[in-house]
Motif scaffolding. Structure first.
Motif, PDB file in Angstrom:
ATOM      1  N   THR A  59       0.834  -1.197   0.000  1.00  0.00           N
ATOM      2  CA  THR A  59       0.000   0.000   0.000  1.00  0.00           C
ATOM      3  C   THR A  59       0.868   1.246   0.000  1.00  0.00           C
ATOM      4  N   ASP A  60       0.232   2.396  -0.172  1.00  0.00           N
ATOM      5  CA  ASP A  60       0.952   3.664  -0.111  1.00  0.00           C
ATOM      6  C   ASP A  60       1.033   4.198   1.318  1.00  0.00           C
ATOM      7  N   LEU A  61       0.834   3.300   2.295  1.00  0.00           N
ATOM      8  CA  LEU A  61       1.002   3.656   3.700  1.00  0.00           C
ATOM      9  C   LEU A  61       2.439   3.435   4.178  1.00  0.00           C
ATOM     10  N   ALA A  62       3.300   2.955   3.304  1.00  0.00           N
ATOM     11  CA  ALA A  62       4.661   2.592   3.677  1.00  0.00           C
ATOM     12  C   ALA A  62       5.406   3.762   4.300  1.00  0.00           C
ATOM     13  N   TYR A  63       6.336   3.441   5.204  1.00  0.00           N
ATOM     14  CA  TYR A  63       7.162   4.501   5.781  1.00  0.00           C
ATOM     15  C   TYR A  63       7.898   5.261   4.685  1.00  0.00           C
ATOM     16  N   THR A  64       8.232   4.577   3.589  1.00  0.00           N
ATOM     17  CA  THR A  64       8.936   5.244   2.498  1.00  0.00           C
ATOM     18  C   THR A  64       8.069   6.337   1.872  1.00  0.00           C
ATOM     19  N   ASP A  65       6.776   6.068   1.738  1.00  0.00           N
ATOM     20  CA  ASP A  65       5.864   7.056   1.181  1.00  0.00           C
ATOM     21  C   ASP A  65       5.643   8.216   2.157  1.00  0.00           C
ATOM     22  N   GLN A  66       5.515   7.877   3.440  1.00  0.00           N
ATOM     23  CA  GLN A  66       5.315   8.922   4.438  1.00  0.00           C
ATOM     24  C   GLN A  66       6.573   9.773   4.593  1.00  0.00           C
ATOM     25  N   LEU A  67       7.738   9.134   4.530  1.00  0.00           N
ATOM     26  CA  LEU A  67       8.992   9.873   4.579  1.00  0.00           C
ATOM     27  C   LEU A  67       9.121  10.781   3.356  1.00  0.00           C
ATOM     28  N   TYR A  68       8.773  10.253   2.206  1.00  0.00           N
ATOM     29  CA  TYR A  68       8.821  11.057   0.984  1.00  0.00           C
ATOM     30  C   TYR A  68       7.957  12.301   1.112  1.00  0.00           C
ATOM     31  N   ALA A  69       6.753  12.146   1.669  1.00  0.00           N
ATOM     32  CA  ALA A  69       5.868  13.298   1.835  1.00  0.00           C
ATOM     33  C   ALA A  69       6.512  14.353   2.717  1.00  0.00           C
ATOM     34  N   GLN A  70       7.213  13.919   3.769  1.00  0.00           N
ATOM     35  CA  GLN A  70       7.912  14.877   4.641  1.00  0.00           C
ATOM     36  C   GLN A  70       9.073  15.547   3.912  1.00  0.00           C
ATOM     37  N   SER A 329      10.159   1.048 -11.936  1.00  0.00           N
ATOM     38  CA  SER A 329      10.832   1.409 -13.167  1.00  0.00           C
ATOM     39  C   SER A 329      12.009   2.316 -12.911  1.00  0.00           C
ATOM     40  N   THR A 330      13.038   2.154 -13.712  1.00  0.00           N
ATOM     41  CA  THR A 330      14.178   3.049 -13.672  1.00  0.00           C
ATOM     42  C   THR A 330      14.166   3.888 -14.934  1.00  0.00           C
ATOM     43  N   ASN A 331      15.296   4.479 -15.251  1.00  0.00           N
ATOM     44  CA  ASN A 331      15.434   5.267 -16.476  1.00  0.00           C
ATOM     45  C   ASN A 331      14.392   6.374 -16.595  1.00  0.00           C
ATOM     46  N   GLY A 332      14.121   7.017 -15.482  1.00  0.00           N
ATOM     47  CA  GLY A 332      13.271   8.200 -15.510  1.00  0.00           C
ATOM     48  C   GLY A 332      11.831   7.960 -15.159  1.00  0.00           C
ATOM     49  N   ASP A 333      11.382   6.729 -15.101  1.00  0.00           N
ATOM     50  CA  ASP A 333      10.008   6.465 -14.697  1.00  0.00           C
ATOM     51  C   ASP A 333       9.942   6.483 -13.185  1.00  0.00           C
ATOM     52  N   LEU A 334       9.311   7.515 -12.657  1.00  0.00           N
ATOM     53  CA  LEU A 334       9.369   7.759 -11.227  1.00  0.00           C
ATOM     54  C   LEU A 334       8.006   7.551 -10.592  1.00  0.00           C
ATOM     55  N   ALA A 335       8.001   6.862  -9.477  1.00  0.00           N
ATOM     56  CA  ALA A 335       6.743   6.614  -8.775  1.00  0.00           C
ATOM     57  C   ALA A 335       6.456   7.769  -7.844  1.00  0.00           C
ATOM     58  N   GLU A 336       5.451   8.562  -8.165  1.00  0.00           N
ATOM     59  CA  GLU A 336       5.017   9.635  -7.282  1.00  0.00           C
ATOM     60  C   GLU A 336       4.081   9.023  -6.248  1.00  0.00           C
ATOM     61  N   THR A 337       4.621   8.685  -5.100  1.00  0.00           N
ATOM     62  CA  THR A 337       3.824   7.915  -4.149  1.00  0.00           C
ATOM     63  C   THR A 337       3.791   8.564  -2.780  1.00  0.00           C
ATOM     64  N   GLY A 338       3.653   9.878  -2.725  1.00  0.00           N
ATOM     65  CA  GLY A 338       3.531  10.535  -1.434  1.00  0.00           C
ATOM     66  C   GLY A 338       2.352   9.956  -0.689  1.00  0.00           C
ATOM     67  N   ALA A 339       2.578   9.504   0.545  1.00  0.00           N
ATOM     68  CA  ALA A 339       1.544   8.772   1.258  1.00  0.00           C
ATOM     69  C   ALA A 339       0.442   9.670   1.737  1.00  0.00           C
ATOM     70  N   SER A 340      -0.749   9.130   1.757  1.00  0.00           N
ATOM     71  CA  SER A 340      -1.850   9.730   2.461  1.00  0.00           C
ATOM     72  C   SER A 340      -1.759   9.224   3.889  1.00  0.00           C
ATOM     73  N   SER A 341      -1.058   9.983   4.733  1.00  0.00           N
ATOM     74  CA  SER A 341      -0.628   9.447   6.021  1.00  0.00           C
ATOM     75  C   SER A 341      -1.749   9.319   7.043  1.00  0.00           C
ATOM     76  N   SER A 342      -2.954   9.678   6.669  1.00  0.00           N
ATOM     77  CA  SER A 342      -4.053   9.540   7.618  1.00  0.00           C
ATOM     78  C   SER A 342      -4.952   8.373   7.276  1.00  0.00           C
ATOM     79  N   THR A 343      -4.409   7.395   6.545  1.00  0.00           N
ATOM     80  CA  THR A 343      -5.242   6.286   6.092  1.00  0.00           C
ATOM     81  C   THR A 343      -4.760   4.956   6.631  1.00  0.00           C
ATOM     82  N   PRO A 344      -5.483   4.351   7.544  1.00  0.00           N
ATOM     83  CA  PRO A 344      -5.052   3.076   8.100  1.00  0.00           C
ATOM     84  C   PRO A 344      -5.652   1.884   7.364  1.00  0.00           C
TER      85      PRO A 344
END
Length: 373
Positions: A59-70, A329-344
């Protein structure tokens, strides 16, 4: 053969071979500020991908997504290259085999390609991996560990982490910050099983501590900072007593495991959304010195201690979205996955074999039988 109780607590994340992964892809060229973009690359296993047992998906609840949002609040042009793979071991992260990466043989190879493509623009790299190594190789169906296998696997795991971290560090620049993590201790949940479980929980603490000491040394030797998840989860605090609804007075470390993971209710050691929030904070604390001069460091998020939830439940509302099939994906395909940190996500349906005292403590996810081998 030894009972898993005496060695298994070195592990924090349940093993799974489900291939899941990255949501919404967008290329750098689609962003008007692509030339000035900087990048955050996240690597790891199910901890990095936000696996949640209720939906049995990443899910997009990952610490990586929440860290990215910060981090994106500090650096608006920051892009997230999300490479984590549920089920990856330290070996498969290097050699591949669990998830597919376009034009790359493995998660590490994908990261190196991305770092080469965006050389000088990668600001952050995070890594959380290792728990699956032992769970996938040295645990019998009865929940016991082969001592020789464990000894060999522990050594190879340290060697692999050193290779991964060292290779990543070499590929970066002086402006790239690298952070790896230690493990929290989900085996503290056995405290709720009575006197034998309480003894098992106590015995797990020094084992987790020893493992974390070794991991910390490896990371620091290779130039990584270390997010102390054991400290964030108060893993050694058996002294402070906390009232947990449904469980009564328990040590603070047990309360946190119940509050921040699914270990106490569904016997699944993955973090819940609040757990991921705390983990993101532990990583963010290591990256605080990247703030602009005069700016206040982003605070380390912590769960609200004023209201202790039922073990394994979340204090927030909503639902997390799964991320679909893993097609990082690499080579420029970037996952924009800023977490919605209020979603359990509510408690999951993992299978657990838990036997306290002189037998075993073993968390294992049931294997899904369709399309996820």
């Amino acid at each position: 053969m030894r009972p898993l109780q005496s060695v298994g607590p070195r592990l924090a994340i349940a093993a799974t071979t489900i291939v899941l992964g990255t949501p919404g892809l967008a290329t750098a060229a689609e962003d008007t500020g692509a030339k000035d973009a900087t990048y955050y690359i996240s690597l790891g296993d199910s901890l990095a991908t936000g696996y949640q047992p209720e939906v049995d998906k990443d899910t997009d609840l990952a610490y990586t997504d929440q860290l990215y949002a910060q981090l994106k609040q500090r650096t608006p042009g920051l892009k997230h290259i999300r490479l984590g793979c549920t089920g990856d071991t330290t070996e498969s992260l290097i050699k591949g085999g669990k998830c597919d990466y376009p034009h790359a043989k493995s998660q590490l190879d994908a990261a190196l390609q991305a770092m080469a493509q965006h050389h000088g623009k990668v600001a952050y790299v995070t890594l959380s991996v290792g728990a699956n190594d032992i769970l996938q190789g040295c645990v019998s169906p009865a929940g016991t560990l082969d001592a020789a296998c464990l000894n060999s696997t522990s050594k190879s795991m340290a060697t692999n982490i050193a290779q991964i971290a060292g290779t990543l560090r070499k590929a970066g620049t002086n402006d790239t910050q690298f952070v790896g993590s230690t493990y929290y201790n989900p085996f503290l949940a056995t405290w709720l099983l009575g006197p034998s479980g309480q003894q098992a929980a106590k015995e797990s603490a020094p084992l987790v501590g020893a493992a974390n000491t070794g991991i910390t040394q490896v990371y620091k030797t290779t130039g990584f900072k270390v997010a102390d998840l054991a400290g964030a989860f108060s893993s050694d605090d058996f002294t402070t007593q906390v009232n947990v609804p449904g469980a009564g007075e328990v040590p603070a470390n047990v309360a946190k495991i119940c509050q921040l993971t699914w270990a106490c209710t569904k016997k699944d050691p993955h973090p819940n959304p609040d757990g991921h929030k705390l983990i993101a904070g532990a990583f963010a604390a290591q990256l605080a010195d990247t703030d602009e001069p005069g700016a206040s460091p982003s605070p380390t998020p912590t769960p609200d201690d004023s209201a202790t939830p039922e073990p394994g439940t979340s204090t927030r509302s909503g639902t997390g979205s799964d991320t679909g099939a893993n097609q990082p994906s690499t080579n420029g395909d970037l996952a924009e996955t800023g977490a919605s940190s209020s979603t359990p996500v509510l408690a999951g349906a993992g299978l657990a074999v838990v036997a306290a005292g002189s037998t075993a403590v073993y968390f294992a996810r049931r294997r899904r039988t369709t399309n996820e081998s």
